[in-house]
Design a protein around this motif. Structure first.
Motif, PDB file in Angstrom:
ATOM      1  N   MET A   6       0.885  -1.097   0.185  1.00  0.00           N
ATOM      2  CA  MET A   6      -0.097  -0.001  -0.113  1.00  0.00           C
ATOM      3  C   MET A   6       0.753   1.310  -0.064  1.00  0.00           C
ATOM      4  O   MET A   6       1.850   1.494   0.585  1.00  0.00           O
ATOM      5  CB  MET A   6      -1.011  -0.031   1.083  1.00  0.00           C
ATOM      6  N   LEU A   7       0.423   2.075  -0.767  1.00  0.00           N
ATOM      7  CA  LEU A   7       1.221   3.424  -0.610  1.00  0.00           C
ATOM      8  C   LEU A   7       1.147   4.121   0.436  1.00  0.00           C
ATOM      9  O   LEU A   7       0.234   4.332   1.064  1.00  0.00           O
ATOM     10  CB  LEU A   7       0.734   4.419  -1.829  1.00  0.00           C
ATOM     11  N   ASN A   8       2.301   4.648   1.058  1.00  0.00           N
ATOM     12  CA  ASN A   8       2.531   5.294   2.114  1.00  0.00           C
ATOM     13  C   ASN A   8       2.722   6.863   1.756  1.00  0.00           C
ATOM     14  O   ASN A   8       3.784   7.438   1.468  1.00  0.00           O
ATOM     15  CB  ASN A   8       4.112   4.974   2.944  1.00  0.00           C
ATOM     16  N   ARG A   9       1.503   7.369   2.111  1.00  0.00           N
ATOM     17  CA  ARG A   9       1.145   8.759   1.884  1.00  0.00           C
ATOM     18  C   ARG A   9       2.108   9.837   2.634  1.00  0.00           C
ATOM     19  O   ARG A   9       1.733  11.166   2.685  1.00  0.00           O
ATOM     20  CB  ARG A   9      -0.214   9.234   1.803  1.00  0.00           C
ATOM     21  N   THR A  10       2.699   9.297   3.864  1.00  0.00           N
ATOM     22  CA  THR A  10       3.421  10.001   4.837  1.00  0.00           C
ATOM     23  C   THR A  10       4.767  10.238   4.392  1.00  0.00           C
ATOM     24  O   THR A  10       5.477  11.254   4.866  1.00  0.00           O
ATOM     25  CB  THR A  10       3.465   9.437   6.253  1.00  0.00           C
ATOM     26  N   GLN A  11       5.258   9.557   3.244  1.00  0.00           N
ATOM     27  CA  GLN A  11       6.648   9.671   2.555  1.00  0.00           C
ATOM     28  C   GLN A  11       6.297  10.632   1.334  1.00  0.00           C
ATOM     29  O   GLN A  11       5.666  10.009   0.485  1.00  0.00           O
ATOM     30  CB  GLN A  11       7.110   8.469   2.572  1.00  0.00           C
ATOM     31  N   ALA A  12       7.190  11.407   1.019  1.00  0.00           N
ATOM     32  CA  ALA A  12       7.179  12.072  -0.139  1.00  0.00           C
ATOM     33  C   ALA A  12       7.749  11.231  -1.360  1.00  0.00           C
ATOM     34  O   ALA A  12       8.821  10.480  -0.982  1.00  0.00           O
ATOM     35  CB  ALA A  12       8.058  13.262  -0.255  1.00  0.00           C
TER      36      ALA A  12
END
Length: 424
Positions: free
Chosen positions: A1-7
């Motif tokens: 799953m995409l970790n949206r906390t990391q740019a």
């Protein structure tokens, strides 16, 4: 799953494709450069004329001709011209710069037979009605009167005149200049400037062979205008650094503009200077923005640029700051220039600038019109697409040490003209 906390990680742009035009020629010798790109039935046709017959005693003549060229012909009034263009969903605009004059048509390709004759009429039979000229002069004088109250306008005007003097690049426009416009002189200039020998046509959009035949049938024949002309030839000598202060006692903000003559696009150092300029003030994350807007809060915006004209190049910094912090802002600008000359930029900051510049270049090539604009940049500078290859290579490979050398070579505060309008 995409970790949206990391740019997401930065990825450098690797492949930027430029689409060159195909060159053809009308029967009367006009060069036509065609970028047949896109599926939509839309085309932009630019008729570009180099500015000629410069006369410092009549500084607004060429600009007025461009502004009034579609104000009426021998057979059509200004309203009839507008109605004919509008009827077919087309759009006609005129643009004036210090080097070139443009008459540009946007239209559906299927309507070329209907709208191109109107443009031909404008380029051959304009009469510059006296009543239209009178309205133009009145409107322009009112606009100038309003602009003269704006510090940023005065700053641009004063700065350009200080660097370029009484030339097309440094016109010091005054109210009386509009009063000097005469209909007969407009006609004379029009007959010299707007003719096949001084015309280049650039076409972008959906435009196939049968469309070129239509263009040739209408514009490949003889034109009525054939007056004598001499292309503008200008030369400039760098001025010693000077400070120009125009006091406005009631000013809440002061306009700052500073810079000097510099290299143009033809110089091999130009791409390197563009990278350096981007670091200093060429984008929202620049050092000037970080210091003077974000840290000090002196301004809403500040920027710098390297401008390439046909016969000169120049560098400038421009901003408007609170009148009470003008002196401090000037000191901070000097500080940022000095840092670029004495301390190498970090690799992290340089990588950010590289990504921004390459991404901006890629993003500016989104359609046929933008590819045509890129072609104009090099064609009218007497260059070819190798320029963009060198530019991209420079952005990708330039080192902090090389940037510091460029800063010491071209950012010399003592030689800059500094203009302040307001209070300091």
């Amino acid at each position: 799953m995409l970790n949206r906390t990391q740019a997401p990680a930065f990825r450098q742009v690797n492949n930027i494709k430029f689409i060159p035009p195909v060159k053809q020629q009308l029967a009367n010798g006009i060069d036509v450069f065609i970028l047949n790109i896109g599926e939509q039935d839309l085309v932009r046709i630019e008729f570009i004329f180099e500015n000629v017959n410069w006369d410092a005693s009549k500084p607004l003549l060429a600009m007025a001709v461009n502004g009034l060229i579609n104000s009426g012909t021998a057979s059509l009034s200004a309203k009839e011209i507008a109605d004919k263009i509008d009827y077919y969903g087309a759009f006609l605009q005129t643009d004036f710069s210090s080097d070139y004059t443009n008459v540009t048509l946007f239209t559906l390709t299927k309507h070329l037979n209907a709208v191109l004759p109107v443009v031909y009429d404008i380029l051959n039979n304009s009469i510059f009605p006296q009543e239209e000229l009178d309205i133009y002069k009145q409107n322009q004088k009112q606009r100038l009167q309003v602009n003269l109250q704006k510090n940023d306008f005065l700053g641009r005007k004063t700065f350009a005149h200080a660097i370029f003097g009484n030339t097309p690049y440094g016109i010091n426009v005054e109210m009386a200049d509009y009063d000097e416009l005469k209909r007969e002189e407009l006609l004379t200039h029009y007959q010299s400037a707007y003719q096949p020998k001084n015309c280049v046509i650039i076409v972008s959009g959906k435009f196939v062979n049968k469309d070129f035949e239509v263009l040739d049938q209408i514009f490949g024949k003889s034109w009525k205008n054939e007056g004598p002309f001499e292309k503008n030839k200008l030369s400039f000598v760098a001025q010693d650094g000077q400070e120009i202060y125009v006091e406005k006692p009631d000013a809440l903000q002061s306009a700052i503009r500073m810079g000097n003559l510099a290299i143009d696009r033809k110089h091999p150092d130009f791409p390197s200077l563009q990278v350096l300029n981007c670091v200093l003030g060429g984008y929202f994350g620049s050092r000037l923005m970080a210091n003077i807007r974000e840290d000090k809060g002196y301004t809403y915006g500040i920027g710098s640029a390297v401008a390439s004209l046909k016969q000169a190049g120049y560098f400038f910094i421009a901003t408007e700051v609170g009148a009470d912090v003008c002196a401090d802002a000037l000191k901070e600008i000097e500080k940022e220039i000095t840092l670029l000359k004495t301390e190498p930029i970090s690799e992290e900051e340089l990588d950010l600038v590289r990504n921004y510049m390459l991404g901006s270049m890629l993003g500016s090539l989104e359609n046929a019109f933008s590819h045509a604009d890129k072609f104009k940049n090099i064609y009218f500078s007497g260059m070819d697409y190798d320029y963009y290859s060198r530019y991209i290579d420079t952005v990708k490979t330039i080192t902090p040490a090389q940037l510091m050398n460029i800063a010491n070579k071209y950012l010399n505060s003592d030689q800059m003209i500094k203009v302040v309008i307001g209070k300091k």
